[in-house]
Scaffold this motif. Structure first.
Motif, short mmCIF file in Angstrom:
data_model
loop_
_atom_site.label_atom_id
_atom_site.label_comp_id
_atom_site.label_asym_id
_atom_site.label_seq_id
_atom_site.Cartn_x
_atom_site.Cartn_y
_atom_site.Cartn_z
N LYS A 270 45.70 91.49 56.26
CA LYS A 270 44.48 91.27 55.48
C LYS A 270 44.12 92.52 54.69
O LYS A 270 43.76 92.45 53.51
CB LYS A 270 43.33 90.87 56.40
N SER A 271 44.24 93.67 55.31
CA SER A 271 43.93 94.92 54.64
C SER A 271 44.87 95.18 53.46
O SER A 271 44.44 95.57 52.38
CB SER A 271 44.00 96.08 55.63
N ASP B 149 46.10 95.65 47.73
CA ASP B 149 47.30 95.82 46.90
C ASP B 149 47.61 94.50 46.20
O ASP B 149 48.15 93.58 46.80
CB ASP B 149 48.47 96.26 47.78
N GLY B 150 47.26 94.43 44.95
CA GLY B 150 47.44 93.20 44.18
C GLY B 150 48.89 92.76 44.07
O GLY B 150 49.18 91.56 44.13
N GLU B 151 49.81 93.69 43.91
CA GLU B 151 51.22 93.33 43.80
C GLU B 151 51.73 92.73 45.11
O GLU B 151 52.44 91.72 45.11
CB GLU B 151 52.06 94.55 43.42
N PHE B 152 51.35 93.35 46.23
CA PHE B 152 51.73 92.80 47.53
C PHE B 152 51.15 91.40 47.69
O PHE B 152 51.83 90.48 48.15
CB PHE B 152 51.25 93.70 48.68
N ARG B 153 49.87 91.23 47.33
CA ARG B 153 49.20 89.93 47.46
C ARG B 153 49.97 88.87 46.68
O ARG B 153 50.24 87.78 47.18
CB ARG B 153 47.76 90.02 46.96
N ARG C 95 46.66 105.88 51.74
CA ARG C 95 47.11 106.62 52.91
C ARG C 95 46.98 105.76 54.17
O ARG C 95 47.87 105.73 55.01
CB ARG C 95 46.27 107.90 53.06
N ARG C 96 45.86 105.03 54.28
CA ARG C 96 45.67 104.16 55.45
C ARG C 96 46.72 103.06 55.47
O ARG C 96 47.28 102.74 56.52
CB ARG C 96 44.28 103.55 55.45
N MET C 97 47.01 102.47 54.31
CA MET C 97 48.02 101.43 54.27
C MET C 97 49.39 101.99 54.67
O MET C 97 50.14 101.35 55.40
CB MET C 97 48.08 100.77 52.89
N LEU C 98 49.71 103.19 54.20
CA LEU C 98 51.00 103.80 54.53
C LEU C 98 51.08 104.17 56.01
O LEU C 98 52.08 103.90 56.68
CB LEU C 98 51.23 105.05 53.68
N ASP C 99 50.03 104.78 56.52
CA ASP C 99 50.05 105.28 57.90
C ASP C 99 49.84 104.21 58.94
O ASP C 99 50.43 104.27 60.02
CB ASP C 99 48.97 106.35 58.09
N THR C 100 49.01 103.26 58.65
CA THR C 100 48.63 102.29 59.68
C THR C 100 49.14 100.89 59.37
O THR C 100 49.96 100.36 60.11
CB THR C 100 47.09 102.25 59.82
N ASP C 101 48.65 100.30 58.31
CA ASP C 101 48.90 98.89 58.06
C ASP C 101 50.38 98.56 57.90
O ASP C 101 50.88 97.63 58.53
CB ASP C 101 48.13 98.42 56.82
N LEU C 102 51.09 99.31 57.08
CA LEU C 102 52.51 99.00 56.87
C LEU C 102 53.34 99.32 58.11
O LEU C 102 54.32 98.62 58.38
CB LEU C 102 53.04 99.73 55.64
N ASN C 103 52.96 100.31 58.87
CA ASN C 103 53.65 100.59 60.13
C ASN C 103 53.47 99.43 61.10
O ASN C 103 54.41 99.04 61.79
CB ASN C 103 53.15 101.89 60.76
N VAL C 104 52.26 98.89 61.17
CA VAL C 104 52.00 97.76 62.06
C VAL C 104 52.83 96.56 61.63
O VAL C 104 53.48 95.91 62.45
CB VAL C 104 50.49 97.42 62.07
#
Length: 70
Positions: A39-40, A45-49, A13-22
């Protein structure tokens, strides 16, 4: 819902709401916020990495080839 599932849901949820929006607003944000968000995402997320590191590798090779051709 067990604790591990809940923790994963919170991270997603944090990645969807904050990190990916940024990250999607990369031209409008400070480098510190961008770096923290990337960094977050990379950490959680291993696939993203894997894809991100492949993109970095491909970009390096492309730029090195362009440089070598100069």
């Amino acid at each position: 819902m067990d604790e591990e599932t809940l923790n994963k849901a919170i991270i997603l949820r944090r990645m969807l709401d904050t990190d990916l929006n940024v990250v999607s607003r990369v031209l409008d944000i400070s480098s510190g916020v961008l770096g923290d968000s990337l960094k977050s995402i990379v950490r959680n997320d291993g696939e993203f990495r894997t894809k991100f590191m492949q993109l970095v590798h491909d970009t390096y090779n492309r730029l090195k080839k362009e440089f070598d051709e100069l």
